[in-house]
Structure formats: C-alpha cells, structure tokens
Design an enzyme around this catalytic site. Structure first.
Site, PDB file in Angstrom:
ATOM      1  N   PRO A 109       0.789  -1.321   0.105  1.00 43.22           N
ATOM      2  CA  PRO A 109       0.056   0.076   0.093  1.00 43.22           C
ATOM      3  C   PRO A 109       0.781   1.315  -0.014  1.00 43.22           C
ATOM      4  O   PRO A 109       0.171   2.298   0.054  1.00 43.22           O
ATOM      5  CB  PRO A 109      -0.800  -0.190   1.174  1.00 43.22           C
ATOM      6  CG  PRO A 109       0.007  -0.995   2.203  1.00 43.22           C
ATOM      7  CD  PRO A 109       0.784  -2.038   1.124  1.00 43.22           C
ATOM      8  N   ASP A 126       1.858   1.219 -11.860  1.00 41.12           N
ATOM      9  CA  ASP A 126       0.502   2.063 -11.863  1.00 41.12           C
ATOM     10  C   ASP A 126       0.773   3.215 -10.946  1.00 41.12           C
ATOM     11  O   ASP A 126       1.800   3.534 -10.229  1.00 41.12           O
ATOM     12  CB  ASP A 126      -0.452   1.159 -11.152  1.00 41.12           C
ATOM     13  CG  ASP A 126      -1.134   0.092 -11.737  1.00 41.12           C
ATOM     14  OD1 ASP A 126      -0.984   0.090 -12.902  1.00 41.12           O
ATOM     15  OD2 ASP A 126      -1.748  -0.713 -11.314  1.00 41.12           O
ATOM     16  N   LYS A 168      -3.586   5.042 -14.237  1.00 42.67           N
ATOM     17  CA  LYS A 168      -4.960   5.144 -14.549  1.00 42.67           C
ATOM     18  C   LYS A 168      -5.515   6.459 -13.949  1.00 42.67           C
ATOM     19  O   LYS A 168      -6.595   6.665 -13.958  1.00 42.67           O
ATOM     20  CB  LYS A 168      -6.014   4.092 -14.505  1.00 42.67           C
ATOM     21  CG  LYS A 168      -5.579   3.006 -15.194  1.00 42.67           C
ATOM     22  CD  LYS A 168      -6.554   1.831 -15.126  1.00 42.67           C
ATOM     23  CE  LYS A 168      -6.168   0.496 -15.726  1.00 42.67           C
ATOM     24  NZ  LYS A 168      -5.229  -0.238 -14.661  1.00 42.67           N
ATOM     25  N   GLY A 194      -0.037  -1.607  -7.017  1.00 43.67           N
ATOM     26  CA  GLY A 194      -0.253  -1.222  -5.777  1.00 43.67           C
ATOM     27  C   GLY A 194      -1.021  -2.283  -4.950  1.00 43.67           C
ATOM     28  O   GLY A 194      -1.897  -3.137  -5.679  1.00 43.67           O
ATOM     29  N   GLY A 195      -0.570  -2.444  -3.792  1.00 41.09           N
ATOM     30  CA  GLY A 195      -1.525  -3.388  -2.777  1.00 41.09           C
ATOM     31  C   GLY A 195      -1.085  -5.003  -3.317  1.00 41.09           C
ATOM     32  O   GLY A 195       0.003  -5.288  -3.479  1.00 41.09           O
ATOM     33  N   ASP A 196      -2.318  -5.631  -3.527  1.00 38.29           N
ATOM     34  CA  ASP A 196      -2.140  -7.045  -4.145  1.00 38.29           C
ATOM     35  C   ASP A 196      -2.691  -7.113  -5.398  1.00 38.29           C
ATOM     36  O   ASP A 196      -3.755  -6.479  -5.540  1.00 38.29           O
ATOM     37  CB  ASP A 196      -2.850  -7.902  -2.968  1.00 38.29           C
ATOM     38  CG  ASP A 196      -3.008  -9.371  -3.574  1.00 38.29           C
ATOM     39  OD1 ASP A 196      -2.025 -10.276  -2.927  1.00 38.29           O
ATOM     40  OD2 ASP A 196      -3.818 -10.042  -4.175  1.00 38.29           O
ATOM     41  N   ILE A 236      -6.386  -8.243  -5.780  1.00 34.35           N
ATOM     42  CA  ILE A 236      -7.428  -7.743  -5.294  1.00 34.35           C
ATOM     43  C   ILE A 236      -8.003  -6.437  -5.773  1.00 34.35           C
ATOM     44  O   ILE A 236      -6.991  -5.502  -5.468  1.00 34.35           O
ATOM     45  CB  ILE A 236      -7.138  -7.246  -3.516  1.00 34.35           C
ATOM     46  CG1 ILE A 236      -7.042  -9.029  -3.067  1.00 34.35           C
ATOM     47  CG2 ILE A 236      -8.371  -6.664  -3.008  1.00 34.35           C
ATOM     48  CD1 ILE A 236      -7.079  -8.869  -1.578  1.00 34.35           C
ATOM     49  N   THR A 247      -2.429  -6.023   0.850  1.00 30.76           N
ATOM     50  CA  THR A 247      -3.641  -5.222   0.255  1.00 30.76           C
ATOM     51  C   THR A 247      -3.886  -3.812   1.029  1.00 30.76           C
ATOM     52  O   THR A 247      -3.594  -3.916   2.294  1.00 30.76           O
ATOM     53  CB  THR A 247      -4.703  -6.032  -0.120  1.00 30.76           C
ATOM     54  OG1 THR A 247      -5.847  -5.239  -0.759  1.00 30.76           O
ATOM     55  CG2 THR A 247      -5.381  -6.504   1.301  1.00 30.76           C
ATOM     56  N   ALA A 248      -4.521  -2.840   0.380  1.00 29.98           N
ATOM     57  CA  ALA A 248      -4.823  -1.652   1.239  1.00 29.98           C
ATOM     58  C   ALA A 248      -5.512  -1.983   2.551  1.00 29.98           C
ATOM     59  O   ALA A 248      -5.474  -1.302   3.427  1.00 29.98           O
ATOM     60  CB  ALA A 248      -5.341  -0.979   0.317  1.00 29.98           C
ATOM     61  N   MET A 298     -11.928   2.234  -3.409  1.00 28.45           N
ATOM     62  CA  MET A 298     -12.361   3.069  -4.251  1.00 28.45           C
ATOM     63  C   MET A 298     -13.664   3.949  -3.897  1.00 28.45           C
ATOM     64  O   MET A 298     -14.641   3.965  -5.031  1.00 28.45           O
ATOM     65  CB  MET A 298     -12.407   2.439  -5.887  1.00 28.45           C
ATOM     66  CG  MET A 298     -11.207   2.193  -6.190  1.00 28.45           C
ATOM     67  SD  MET A 298     -11.383   1.144  -7.718  1.00 28.45           S
ATOM     68  CE  MET A 298     -11.379  -0.415  -6.803  1.00 28.45           C
ATOM     69  N   GLY A 328      -2.709   5.594   3.204  1.00 25.47           N
ATOM     70  CA  GLY A 328      -2.574   4.608   4.290  1.00 25.47           C
ATOM     71  C   GLY A 328      -0.871   4.037   4.048  1.00 25.47           C
ATOM     72  O   GLY A 328      -0.472   3.747   3.154  1.00 25.47           O
TER      73      GLY A 328
HETATM   74  N1  SAH Z   1      -4.849  -3.867  -5.678  1.00 27.52           N
HETATM   75  C1  SAH Z   1      -4.923  -2.663  -4.662  1.00 27.52           C
HETATM   76  C2  SAH Z   1      -6.182  -2.023  -4.712  1.00 27.52           C
HETATM   77  C3  SAH Z   1      -6.319  -1.373  -6.223  1.00 27.52           C
HETATM   78  S1  SAH Z   1      -7.763  -0.376  -6.091  1.00 27.52           S
HETATM   79  C4  SAH Z   1      -4.879  -3.518  -3.260  1.00 27.52           C
HETATM   80  O1  SAH Z   1      -4.808  -4.808  -3.047  1.00 27.52           O
HETATM   81  O2  SAH Z   1      -4.657  -2.586  -2.352  1.00 27.52           O
HETATM   82  C5  SAH Z   1      -7.443   1.319  -5.628  1.00 27.52           C
HETATM   83  C6  SAH Z   1      -8.062   1.701  -4.427  1.00 27.52           C
HETATM   84  O3  SAH Z   1      -7.221   0.824  -3.191  1.00 27.52           O
HETATM   85  C7  SAH Z   1      -7.982   3.264  -3.987  1.00 27.52           C
HETATM   86  O4  SAH Z   1      -9.089   3.753  -4.758  1.00 27.52           O
HETATM   87  C8  SAH Z   1      -8.057   2.911  -2.326  1.00 27.52           C
HETATM   88  O5  SAH Z   1      -9.340   2.935  -1.836  1.00 27.52           O
HETATM   89  C9  SAH Z   1      -7.204   1.776  -2.058  1.00 27.52           C
HETATM   90  N2  SAH Z   1      -5.946   2.132  -1.913  1.00 27.52           N
HETATM   91  C10 SAH Z   1      -4.867   1.601  -2.171  1.00 27.52           C
HETATM   92  N3  SAH Z   1      -3.554   1.931  -1.791  1.00 27.52           N
HETATM   93  C11 SAH Z   1      -4.254   2.723  -0.512  1.00 27.52           C
HETATM   94  C12 SAH Z   1      -3.739   3.640   0.178  1.00 27.52           C
HETATM   95  N4  SAH Z   1      -2.261   3.503   0.671  1.00 27.52           N
HETATM   96  N5  SAH Z   1      -4.466   4.152   1.379  1.00 27.52           N
HETATM   97  C13 SAH Z   1      -5.747   4.085   1.256  1.00 27.52           C
HETATM   98  N6  SAH Z   1      -6.426   3.383   0.059  1.00 27.52           N
HETATM   99  C14 SAH Z   1      -5.669   2.811  -0.610  1.00 27.52           C
END
Ligand code: SAH
Length: 247
Positions: A12, A35, A57, A88-90, A93, A118-119, A170, A199
């Site tokens: 994240p 991304d 995007k 970002g994240g996983d 997801i 993941t976030a 989102m 976060g």
């Molecule tokens: N694959 C990612 C999610 C992608 S969708 C994952 O697993 O985390 C993008 C959304 O993820 C953002 O709109 C927000 O809601 C959330 N997100 C991703 N990183 C974040 C962060 N550092 N802090 C808060 N929300 C985050």
C-alpha cells in the site's frame, strides 16, 4: 527465448511492506510497468538500466488502455525480457491482475504472481483498526465502491448485517450514495466509519466518524484518493490502538 512476466504486488505504500520476493524482482527487472498507486520510494528501487513504463490510470493523465497493457506485457516477455508488472497492494484484489494473466496464458507467456499487502490490511494495521475482533466482527468483506459502468450497485441488504466489517476500496467518489444506501437498508446512522487516506505512507491521515457524518468529514478535510473506508464497530478501537506517528 521467451522471458517471463512477474505480476507483483507492491503493497500500500510503505516500501518496507514489500515482500522480499517483490524487492528481489524489482531490483533485477529488465522492464517494469507500474501504476499510479506505486509510491516514488518503490519506483526508486528499479535499476537505472531497466526500462520503466508508467501505465497508470489517473483520470486526468494520459495512460494506456487496459488491452494495450495486456499485450505490451506479452510483447516485452517475447523479446526475452524479465518483465515486472508492478501493482499497488495485492494484484488479485481489485487490481485487474486476472485480466492481464488471461492474455499471457493465451500468448503462452510464462508468468508468476507475487502477492502484496492489500490496502485493507495495510491501512487497518497502520490506523490501529483490527478488521476482526471477537467482540465486534466475525467477518470482513472487501468491496469496491466503483463498478465498471460508474455506478455503485452493492448487495446492500447483506452489508447491513451485524458483526461484520466492511472495507470499501475506491469508495470516495460514491461515498454519498454508499452511506445513504447503507442507512436506507437499515444500518444504524451512528455506525462507526474510518477513512484512511494514503495509508502506510508518511502522509497518512485517518478520520473517524459515523456513517451519517462521514461524507461531511471527508469534504471538510478535503480527503483525496487513494482512500479506504472501514465501516463497523471495530472502528471504535482506533482511539485506543492508534500508534502510527505517535511513538
Ligand atoms: N490492488 C490494490 C487495490 C487497487 S484499487 C490493493 O490490493 O490494495 C485502488 C484503491 O485501493 C484506492 O481507490 C483505495 O481505495 C485503495 N488504496 C490503495 N492504496 C491505498 C492507500 N495507501 N491508502 C488508502 N487506500 C488505498
């Protein structure tokens, strides 16, 4: 010889939340496609000699359509490159990871998937909000507040069940509709809600409120994307368990 595509979760934000595998792959890649959500400190790990491609995007910025990203991965791998697709994240997801892999399967390009934090997990941990807790929530649901056609159509009747935590990705744009629908379907207006902006990064901000008032709180504080919503009684623990930036 065909190279390989690594679909890698970057976590994240905090670079220390990268897995060791993600770190190894990022620092030895030939090509990295990344991304908008991948932070600058992680981008800085990409070797000088590697080809770096931003394919994000952001609504206002110019970026590649999903189909082109999919085929670009295959093209680069077929040139014999070690390609890292950094998300970002996983990647599985709300990351369209599945769509990108389907194309690779079709093109017979070998790949691996590297999970990331993941976030939901990252933001909850850094905000001090356990997503489950024996006294408050026996289950947790990850939802997207943004559907393909731009609407927010969620199974509202299921989401108002007690003893669960809702994590909405989102969800900022659709927050008005989300909060109103939850109340309309029976959620108590005093249900605790947290919004976590950026976060796990040094710019993280956390606001807590209720489902009735959270929209006003995000507006007042000019909360921006990326932001995550956490809805449920577990949010009451934040007060006690908050640690990030405190010690
Ligand atoms: N694959 C990612 C999610 C992608 S969708 C994952 O697993 O985390 C993008 C959304 O993820 C953002 O709109 C927000 O809601 C959330 N997100 C991703 N990183 C974040 C962060 N550092 N802090 C808060 N929300 C985050």
């Amino acid at each position: 010889m065909t190279g390989k595509v690594y679909l890698v979760g970057a976590g994240p934000g905090d670079p220390e939340l990268l897995t060791m595998k993600a770190h190894r792959l990022i620092t030895s890649a030939d090509v990295v496609l990344y991304d908008r959500l991948v932070g600058a400190e992680i981008i800085a790990l990409i070797p000088e000699a590697a080809e770096k491609m931003y394919v994000g995007k952001a609504k206002s910025m110019h970026s590649l359509p999903q189909e082109e990203i999919n085929s670009l991965l295959a093209v680069k791998a077929k040139e014999g490159k070690m390609v890292v697709r950094l998300k970002g994240g996983d990647p599985f997801i709300f990351g369209r990871g599945g769509e990108e892999l389907e194309e690779l399967v079709q093109e017979s390009v070998p790949f691996e998937v590297v999970p990331g934090i993941t976030a939901a997990a990252g933001c909850a941990a850094y905000a001090g909000i356990p997503l489950t807790h024996r006294d408050y929530a026996q289950s947790v649901r990850f939802l997207t507040g943004h559907l393909k056609d731009g609407s927010t159509e969620l199974p509202w009747d299921e989401l108002v069940h007690p003893a669960q935590t809702l994590v909405i990705y989102m969800g900022l744009t659709g927050l008005e509709e989300i909060s109103q629908s939850l109340i309309r379907f029976g959620m108590v207006p005093s249900m605790p809600v947290a919004v976590v902006e950026k976060g796990t990064t040094s710019e993280q901000r956390v606001f807590t409120s209720t489902i009735r008032d959270i929209l006003a709180v995000t507006k007042k504080n000019d909360v921006k994307s990326p932001a995550l919503l956490i809805i449920g009684d577990v949010v009451t623990l934040q007060n006690k368990l908050e640690w990030h930036g405190k010690y």
